[in-house]
Enzyme design. Structure first.
Site, PDB file in Angstrom:
ATOM      1  N   ARG A  59     -16.664  77.492  97.023  1.00 18.74           N
ATOM      2  CA  ARG A  59     -17.424  76.326  96.570  1.00 18.74           C
ATOM      3  C   ARG A  59     -18.158  76.604  95.267  1.00 18.74           C
ATOM      4  O   ARG A  59     -18.307  75.713  94.434  1.00 18.74           O
ATOM      5  CB  ARG A  59     -18.408  75.893  97.664  1.00 18.74           C
ATOM      6  CG  ARG A  59     -17.692  75.356  98.905  1.00 18.74           C
ATOM      7  CD  ARG A  59     -18.659  75.021 100.016  1.00 18.74           C
ATOM      8  NE  ARG A  59     -19.499  76.161 100.337  1.00 18.74           N
ATOM      9  CZ  ARG A  59     -20.460  76.134 101.257  1.00 18.74           C
ATOM     10  NH1 ARG A  59     -20.713  75.040 101.938  1.00 18.74           N
ATOM     11  NH2 ARG A  59     -21.181  77.212 101.509  1.00 18.74           N
ATOM     12  N   ARG A  70     -17.858  70.160  81.660  1.00 18.04           N
ATOM     13  CA  ARG A  70     -18.992  69.738  80.832  1.00 18.04           C
ATOM     14  C   ARG A  70     -18.958  70.420  79.457  1.00 18.04           C
ATOM     15  O   ARG A  70     -19.197  69.791  78.433  1.00 18.04           O
ATOM     16  CB  ARG A  70     -20.307  70.073  81.536  1.00 18.04           C
ATOM     17  CG  ARG A  70     -20.556  69.294  82.803  1.00 18.04           C
ATOM     18  CD  ARG A  70     -21.026  67.885  82.477  1.00 18.04           C
ATOM     19  NE  ARG A  70     -21.591  67.256  83.648  1.00 18.04           N
ATOM     20  CZ  ARG A  70     -21.077  66.193  84.242  1.00 18.04           C
ATOM     21  NH1 ARG A  70     -19.949  65.661  83.790  1.00 18.04           N
ATOM     22  NH2 ARG A  70     -21.668  65.653  85.282  1.00 18.04           N
ATOM     23  N   HIS A  73     -16.348  68.841  77.322  1.00 19.71           N
ATOM     24  CA  HIS A  73     -16.794  67.559  76.774  1.00 19.71           C
ATOM     25  C   HIS A  73     -17.655  67.750  75.530  1.00 19.71           C
ATOM     26  O   HIS A  73     -17.631  66.926  74.620  1.00 19.71           O
ATOM     27  CB  HIS A  73     -17.586  66.777  77.826  1.00 19.71           C
ATOM     28  CG  HIS A  73     -16.731  66.188  78.896  1.00 19.71           C
ATOM     29  ND1 HIS A  73     -17.197  65.958  80.175  1.00 19.71           N
ATOM     30  CD2 HIS A  73     -15.442  65.791  78.901  1.00 19.71           C
ATOM     31  CE1 HIS A  73     -16.222  65.433  80.910  1.00 19.71           C
ATOM     32  NE2 HIS A  73     -15.142  65.333  80.153  1.00 19.71           N
ATOM     33  N   SER A  99     -21.701  83.880  91.277  1.00 18.05           N
ATOM     34  CA  SER A  99     -21.505  84.520  92.581  1.00 18.05           C
ATOM     35  C   SER A  99     -22.875  84.681  93.224  1.00 18.05           C
ATOM     36  O   SER A  99     -23.733  85.390  92.685  1.00 18.05           O
ATOM     37  CB  SER A  99     -20.838  85.892  92.435  1.00 18.05           C
ATOM     38  OG  SER A  99     -20.840  86.590  93.673  1.00 18.05           O
ATOM     39  N   GLY A 100     -23.070  84.018  94.359  1.00 19.96           N
ATOM     40  CA  GLY A 100     -24.357  84.117  95.034  1.00 19.96           C
ATOM     41  C   GLY A 100     -24.735  85.553  95.330  1.00 19.96           C
ATOM     42  O   GLY A 100     -25.823  86.017  94.996  1.00 19.96           O
ATOM     43  N   SER A 101     -23.829  86.289  95.934  1.00 15.50           N
ATOM     44  CA  SER A 101     -24.111  87.688  96.301  1.00 15.50           C
ATOM     45  C   SER A 101     -24.025  88.622  95.109  1.00 15.50           C
ATOM     46  O   SER A 101     -24.657  89.680  95.087  1.00 15.50           O
ATOM     47  CB  SER A 101     -23.112  88.161  97.366  1.00 15.50           C
ATOM     48  OG  SER A 101     -21.806  88.241  96.819  1.00 15.50           O
ATOM     49  N   GLY A 102     -23.200  88.246  94.128  1.00 15.80           N
ATOM     50  CA  GLY A 102     -22.962  89.137  92.991  1.00 15.80           C
ATOM     51  C   GLY A 102     -22.085  90.316  93.347  1.00 15.80           C
ATOM     52  O   GLY A 102     -21.991  91.286  92.595  1.00 15.80           O
ATOM     53  N   THR A 103     -21.417  90.229  94.501  1.00 16.34           N
ATOM     54  CA  THR A 103     -20.577  91.340  94.958  1.00 16.34           C
ATOM     55  C   THR A 103     -19.119  90.938  95.165  1.00 16.34           C
ATOM     56  O   THR A 103     -18.308  91.783  95.565  1.00 16.34           O
ATOM     57  CB  THR A 103     -21.108  91.912  96.295  1.00 16.34           C
ATOM     58  OG1 THR A 103     -21.068  90.886  97.294  1.00 16.34           O
ATOM     59  CG2 THR A 103     -22.533  92.434  96.153  1.00 16.34           C
ATOM     60  N   THR A 104     -18.770  89.688  94.927  1.00 15.99           N
ATOM     61  CA  THR A 104     -17.396  89.224  95.153  1.00 15.99           C
ATOM     62  C   THR A 104     -16.433  90.068  94.324  1.00 15.99           C
ATOM     63  O   THR A 104     -16.516  90.092  93.088  1.00 15.99           O
ATOM     64  CB  THR A 104     -17.269  87.736  94.797  1.00 15.99           C
ATOM     65  OG1 THR A 104     -18.283  87.005  95.485  1.00 15.99           O
ATOM     66  CG2 THR A 104     -15.904  87.199  95.176  1.00 15.99           C
ATOM     67  N   SER A 161     -25.241  76.722 100.559  1.00 15.46           N
ATOM     68  CA  SER A 161     -25.224  75.398  99.925  1.00 15.46           C
ATOM     69  C   SER A 161     -26.299  75.255  98.860  1.00 15.46           C
ATOM     70  O   SER A 161     -26.058  74.681  97.798  1.00 15.46           O
ATOM     71  CB  SER A 161     -25.393  74.297 100.970  1.00 15.46           C
ATOM     72  OG  SER A 161     -24.276  74.258 101.825  1.00 15.46           O
ATOM     73  N   GLU A 164     -25.216  76.894  95.593  1.00 18.49           N
ATOM     74  CA  GLU A 164     -24.165  76.137  94.898  1.00 18.49           C
ATOM     75  C   GLU A 164     -24.733  74.884  94.236  1.00 18.49           C
ATOM     76  O   GLU A 164     -24.411  74.580  93.072  1.00 18.49           O
ATOM     77  CB  GLU A 164     -23.059  75.763  95.884  1.00 18.49           C
ATOM     78  CG  GLU A 164     -22.305  76.977  96.401  1.00 18.49           C
ATOM     79  CD  GLU A 164     -21.938  76.879  97.872  1.00 18.49           C
ATOM     80  OE1 GLU A 164     -22.087  75.791  98.458  1.00 18.49           O
ATOM     81  OE2 GLU A 164     -21.520  77.903  98.432  1.00 18.49           O
ATOM     82  N   ASP A 172     -26.171  72.093  84.519  1.00 12.12           N
ATOM     83  CA  ASP A 172     -26.309  70.773  83.907  1.00 12.12           C
ATOM     84  C   ASP A 172     -27.537  70.711  82.998  1.00 12.12           C
ATOM     85  O   ASP A 172     -27.520  70.028  81.966  1.00 12.12           O
ATOM     86  CB  ASP A 172     -26.368  69.676  84.970  1.00 12.12           C
ATOM     87  CG  ASP A 172     -24.995  69.095  85.280  1.00 12.12           C
ATOM     88  OD1 ASP A 172     -24.014  69.459  84.595  1.00 12.12           O
ATOM     89  OD2 ASP A 172     -24.894  68.263  86.200  1.00 12.12           O
TER      90      ASP A 172
END
Length: 197
Positions: A59, A70, A73, A99-104, A161, A164, A172
């Protein structure tokens, strides 16, 4: 599995209104702890990059794709990592990774490859101590609960969530600032909008 429960319309309305208020309250609290100067520091890096690559998994990846659109554009040369038409990253380019965890694993490896070739790296993450943040030239810290966390003091929402949603809002805000600096009109940006829908 099919849901078989029934619910009164008024109860459904109450649940949705409560959920919306919970989400908004979490964002008000979180936005107060996101540092605007960390986001503002990305502006020169974005403006000097020859080509910009964006990457995220799951996600978070969808949020990064929205952010890539964006930037497109606004007239930047942008690619999403993993798409079949995405070229090689080279020196002078920029990788923006979420990456939320920064470990992906795949994202960390992409950042390592980018750094080796002489490209810059920006990351959006919950952890300044993560491998991705350690590699990055610029980091925006979003102190939301990680996907695996069950800390309801941070978020009552499910599985990352809040991170994200906040990633998209933060990006934005960056886009809005870039647009104001650019001075283009909405009509000029609209010329780049998809027209084969």
């Amino acid at each position: 599995m099919e849901n078989t429960f029934t619910i009164e319309a008024t109860e459904g309305t109450r649940l949705v209104a409560t959920a919306m208020q919970t989400i908004m309250n979490e964002h008000h609290k979180l936005m107060a702890s996101i540092k605007s100067n960390e986001i503002a520091a990305l502006i020169p890096a974005i403006n000097k990059a020859n080509t910009i690559f964006l990457m995220g998994a799951g996600r978070t990846g969808l949020m990064m794709k929205a952010s890539a659109m964006r930037l497109m554009h606004l007239g930047y040369k942008v690619y999403v990592v993993g798409e079949t038409t995405t070229p090689a990253i080279i020196e002078g380019d920029l990788l923006i990774a979420g990456s939320g965890s920064g470990t992906t694993g795949g994202i960390v490896r992409a950042a390592e490859s980018a750094k080796k070739i002489g490209a810059s790296v920006i990351c959006f993450t919950t952890s300044m101590a993560s491998p991705l943040a350690t590699l990055a030239d610029y980091t925006v810290t979003i102190p939301a609960a990680q996907k695996e966390a069950r800390d309801e003091d941070v978020s009552k929402q499910y599985a990352g969530s809040l991170f994200e949603q906040s990633l998209l809002l933060s990006f934005d805000a960056l886009i809005q600032a870039l647009w104001e600096l650019d001075g283009s009109t909405a009509s000029e940006l609209w010329k780049r909008h998809a027209n084969m829908e």
